[in-house]
Design a protein around this motif. Structure first.
Motif, PDB file in Angstrom:
ATOM      1  N   GLU A  34       0.839  -1.196   0.000  1.00 25.92           N
ATOM      2  CA  GLU A  34       0.000   0.000   0.000  1.00 25.92           C
ATOM      3  C   GLU A  34       0.879   1.253   0.000  1.00 25.92           C
ATOM      4  OE1 GLU A  34      -2.520  -0.270   3.468  1.00 25.92           O
ATOM      5  OE2 GLU A  34      -1.063   0.727   4.726  1.00 25.92           O
ATOM      6  N   ASN A  35       0.346   2.280  -0.619  1.00 25.54           N
ATOM      7  CA  ASN A  35       1.041   3.563  -0.643  1.00 25.54           C
ATOM      8  C   ASN A  35       0.850   4.266   0.690  1.00 25.54           C
ATOM      9  OD1 ASN A  35       1.982   3.442  -3.302  1.00 25.54           O
ATOM     10  ND2 ASN A  35       0.058   4.206  -4.123  1.00 25.54           N
ATOM     11  N   HIS A  36       1.896   4.955   1.152  1.00 20.14           N
ATOM     12  CA  HIS A  36       1.831   5.763   2.360  1.00 20.14           C
ATOM     13  C   HIS A  36       1.984   7.220   1.937  1.00 20.14           C
ATOM     14  CE1 HIS A  36       3.284   2.198   5.030  1.00 20.14           C
ATOM     15  NE2 HIS A  36       2.151   1.961   4.413  1.00 20.14           N
ATOM     16  N   TYR A  37       1.160   8.055   2.539  1.00 24.50           N
ATOM     17  CA  TYR A  37       1.113   9.457   2.132  1.00 24.50           C
ATOM     18  C   TYR A  37       1.685  10.351   3.215  1.00 24.50           C
ATOM     19  CZ  TYR A  37      -1.762   7.807  -1.662  1.00 24.50           C
ATOM     20  OH  TYR A  37      -2.209   7.156  -2.783  1.00 24.50           O
ATOM     21  N   GLY A  38       2.231  11.439   2.781  1.00 18.59           N
ATOM     22  CA  GLY A  38       2.768  12.466   3.670  1.00 18.59           C
ATOM     23  C   GLY A  38       2.370  13.815   3.106  1.00 18.59           C
ATOM     24  N   PRO A  48       2.063   9.633  -3.030  1.00 19.23           N
ATOM     25  CA  PRO A  48       2.680   8.778  -2.006  1.00 19.23           C
ATOM     26  C   PRO A  48       4.135   9.185  -1.777  1.00 19.23           C
ATOM     27  CG  PRO A  48       1.682   7.457  -3.750  1.00 19.23           C
ATOM     28  CD  PRO A  48       1.629   8.867  -4.200  1.00 19.23           C
ATOM     29  N   HIS A  95       6.133   6.997   0.172  1.00 22.07           N
ATOM     30  CA  HIS A  95       6.795   5.696   0.191  1.00 22.07           C
ATOM     31  C   HIS A  95       5.732   4.606   0.138  1.00 22.07           C
ATOM     32  CE1 HIS A  95       5.975   5.082   4.535  1.00 22.07           C
ATOM     33  NE2 HIS A  95       6.299   6.350   4.668  1.00 22.07           N
ATOM     34  N   ARG A  96       6.173   3.382   0.104  1.00 21.88           N
ATOM     35  CA  ARG A  96       5.257   2.242  -0.022  1.00 21.88           C
ATOM     36  C   ARG A  96       5.555   1.243   1.086  1.00 21.88           C
ATOM     37  NH1 ARG A  96       5.030   0.999  -5.765  1.00 21.88           N
ATOM     38  NH2 ARG A  96       3.359   2.516  -5.688  1.00 21.88           N
ATOM     39  N   GLY A  97       4.506   0.731   1.696  1.00 17.42           N
ATOM     40  CA  GLY A  97       4.642  -0.283   2.737  1.00 17.42           C
ATOM     41  C   GLY A  97       4.316  -1.662   2.188  1.00 17.42           C
TER      42      GLY A  97
END
Length: 141
Positions: free
Chosen positions: A41-45, A50, A52-54
């Motif tokens: 899953e994509n992680h957003y900041g 995104p 980064h990706r987890g």
């Protein structure tokens, strides 16, 4: 890699597949299915893209359809009183020829039978048994 047209339009077919189950080539198999997935899953900041990706758990699945005589032979090879689901973990090797006649082998690791069932109807000319497997992972060649 050659980009020449295939002779008779053939690349892979069921007739080029060989399945090895419990150290023997299985002839009474009509289908095999296997896949693996990994949770991502994509992680957003900051911003709307995104950052980064987890990655999460890995999961592999497999199932096969065998003729009844193959299942009965596996059952007969187990110690007396054991069920199909009691068999020790085993690997399933699926081999086939690629377009250059090289052997490709996928190995479905640490399989165990999850079920044992029979479905028969009037007029059937064969008895096929669909069995789900629990597996640890798949080696894709």
């Amino acid at each position: 890699m050659s980009h020449l047209p295939l002779i008779n339009g053939q690349r892979h077919s069921w007739s080029s597949i060989e399945v090895n189950l419990l150290d023997r080539i299985v002839t009474g198999i009509t289908s095999i299915s296997y896949d693996d997935t990994e949770m991502k899953e994509n992680h957003y900041g900051a911003g709307n893209m995104p950052v980064h990706r987890g990655r999460g758990k890995y999961e592999a699945n497999a199932s096969m359809t065998l003729y009844n005589y193959e299942v009965e032979a596996i059952q007969a090879a187990l110690p007396r009183g054991q069920r199909l689901m009691d068999s020790p973990p085993f690997d399933v090797k699926v081999s086939f020829l690629d377009e250059s006649n090289a052997i490709i082998t996928h190995v479905i690791r640490n399989c165990e039978f999850k079920s044992n069932n029979r479905n028969m109807s009037q007029g059937d000319t064969k008895i096929e048994v669909s069995i789900d497997l629990i597996v640890s992972h798949i080696e894709w060649n």
